[in-house]
Design an enzyme around this catalytic site. Structure first.
Site, PDB file in Angstrom:
ATOM      1  N   TYR A  70     -35.294 -15.311 -52.251  1.00 42.70           N
ATOM      2  CA  TYR A  70     -35.520 -13.879 -52.427  1.00 42.70           C
ATOM      3  C   TYR A  70     -34.876 -13.436 -53.729  1.00 42.70           C
ATOM      4  O   TYR A  70     -33.700 -13.121 -53.801  1.00 42.70           O
ATOM      5  CB  TYR A  70     -34.942 -13.073 -51.257  1.00 42.70           C
ATOM      6  CG  TYR A  70     -35.550 -13.376 -49.913  1.00 42.70           C
ATOM      7  CD1 TYR A  70     -36.729 -14.099 -49.783  1.00 42.70           C
ATOM      8  CD2 TYR A  70     -34.928 -12.936 -48.743  1.00 42.70           C
ATOM      9  CE1 TYR A  70     -37.271 -14.375 -48.541  1.00 42.70           C
ATOM     10  CE2 TYR A  70     -35.475 -13.200 -47.492  1.00 42.70           C
ATOM     11  CZ  TYR A  70     -36.640 -13.927 -47.404  1.00 42.70           C
ATOM     12  OH  TYR A  70     -37.169 -14.209 -46.161  1.00 42.70           O
ATOM     13  N   PHE A 215     -41.822  -9.820 -40.332  1.00 47.77           N
ATOM     14  CA  PHE A 215     -42.887  -8.809 -40.365  1.00 47.77           C
ATOM     15  C   PHE A 215     -43.004  -8.154 -38.979  1.00 47.77           C
ATOM     16  O   PHE A 215     -44.072  -8.096 -38.388  1.00 47.77           O
ATOM     17  CB  PHE A 215     -44.209  -9.445 -40.779  1.00 47.77           C
ATOM     18  CG  PHE A 215     -45.242  -8.452 -41.296  1.00 47.77           C
ATOM     19  CD1 PHE A 215     -44.863  -7.270 -41.906  1.00 47.77           C
ATOM     20  CD2 PHE A 215     -46.597  -8.727 -41.184  1.00 47.77           C
ATOM     21  CE1 PHE A 215     -45.812  -6.378 -42.387  1.00 47.77           C
ATOM     22  CE2 PHE A 215     -47.558  -7.842 -41.664  1.00 47.77           C
ATOM     23  CZ  PHE A 215     -47.153  -6.671 -42.267  1.00 47.77           C
ATOM     24  N   PRO A 216     -41.878  -7.638 -38.452  1.00 51.52           N
ATOM     25  CA  PRO A 216     -41.858  -7.214 -37.047  1.00 51.52           C
ATOM     26  C   PRO A 216     -42.507  -5.868 -36.754  1.00 51.52           C
ATOM     27  O   PRO A 216     -42.794  -5.582 -35.591  1.00 51.52           O
ATOM     28  CB  PRO A 216     -40.358  -7.145 -36.733  1.00 51.52           C
ATOM     29  CG  PRO A 216     -39.730  -6.802 -38.057  1.00 51.52           C
ATOM     30  CD  PRO A 216     -40.557  -7.529 -39.083  1.00 51.52           C
ATOM     31  N   GLY A 220     -51.085  -2.532 -37.206  1.00 54.38           N
ATOM     32  CA  GLY A 220     -52.539  -2.607 -37.353  1.00 54.38           C
ATOM     33  C   GLY A 220     -53.225  -1.325 -36.916  1.00 54.38           C
ATOM     34  O   GLY A 220     -52.740  -0.208 -37.152  1.00 54.38           O
TER      35      GLY A 220
END
Length: 290
Positions: A70, A215-216, A220
């Site tokens: 990162y 990516f919790p 959508g």
């Protein structure tokens, strides 16, 4: 740095002991978004990044997840700037096994000498003598798994790491890894809208392995006006993202969500999700809708 005991919503997420001995509040913080665009270079506002990290701990977050890739290393160095010397209850997890050649470019490298080099660099950048949870960011298909994990096992034996984790693996890969060395955690893509890692989560539950969904807070179409998240959000006075995190916390006691952000305001909103309590019907409705 001391926590304000009266204002720590992350405590409401409950606790979990990584590897059986590193106790953390289950709602953690993922530090990937503290870097520049494409997870490359320095952030636009380094001072805000430092404030985010310090505020996370003030809110009761005791588990921070990062990686050498990162930045590279930008996230780790910001963590040290913001939080070193670390509080006794703060667990810093990092990863190695993905190398970078530019923004949004990720390439697995699992050669033992590379993993050892990256561990030594992470120790230096984080200002640690031992890393609480060191994760193989990706299994390198070009290198025997026994060589990759064997090197991490040696680093553990030397006291440079305490527990070993995996990332983006199948059940079969978890079991192959556990035949080589004890594994404490698994970090896979998983959220309310994408549960393709359901079998992996269930395996972690059965074996008391921490499951760290990255990516919790993806929701959508569930958050569309009039959708299931929208209706339940209104009843709780919560955002769809908060409900998505509350659902994950309810899903299993081994789940440790690590929502990331570069904004203090967004951080406070995410951590407040630990105090949202879904009813059985709401939990089931969200699961069914997804």
């Amino acid at each position: 740095m001391a926590n304000d005991a009266g204002k720590q919503p992350a405590k409401a997420s409950g606790t979990y002991r990584i590897g059986g001995d590193l106790q953390v509040h289950r709602l953690g913080y993922g530090a990937m978004q503290l870097t520049g665009p494409g997870v490359w270079g320095d952030p636009k506002d380094p001072a805000e990044a430092v404030r985010v990290l310090r505020r996370a701990y003030e809110l009761g977050v005791t588990f921070i997840d990062t990686a050498d890739s990162y930045g590279p290393f930008v996230s780790e160095m910001l963590i040290r700037e913001a939080l070193h010397p670390y509080a006794d209850d703060l667990v810093i997890a990092t990863k190695a096994g993905l190398t970078r050649s530019g923004p949004n470019d990720w390439r697995p490298v699992g050669r033992p000498e590379y993993l050892r080099q990256q561990c030594e660099l992470s120790l230096r950048h984080l200002g640690l003598d031992s890393i609480g949870l060191y994760q193989l960011h990706r299994i390198d298909p070009q290198v025997p798994l026994a060589d990759q994990l064997g090197e991490l096992a040696l680093l553990k034996q030397e006291g440079k790491i305490r527990h070993i984790g995996l990332s983006e693996v199948s059940v079969e890969q978890i079991e192959a890894a556990r035949a080589i060395t004890p594994i404490a955690s698994v970090q896979n893509l998983y959220n309310l809208a994408d549960r393709s890692a359901e079998a992996v989560l269930e395996h972690c539950e059965r074996n008391d392995l921490a499951f760290i969904p990255w990516f919790p807070i993806a929701t959508g179409d569930l958050a569309r006006p009039g959708g299931p998240l929208d209706e339940i959000s209104t009843g709780h006075g919560a955002t769809p993202a908060q409900l998505a995190l509350a659902w994950l916390l309810r899903r299993s006691p081994v789940v440790l969500p690590i929502p990331g952000t570069s904004s203090v305001a967004h951080l406070e909103e995410n951590v407040a999700a630990a105090e949202v309590r879904l009813t059985d019907d709401e939990y089931a409705a969200l699961a069914k809708a997804a």
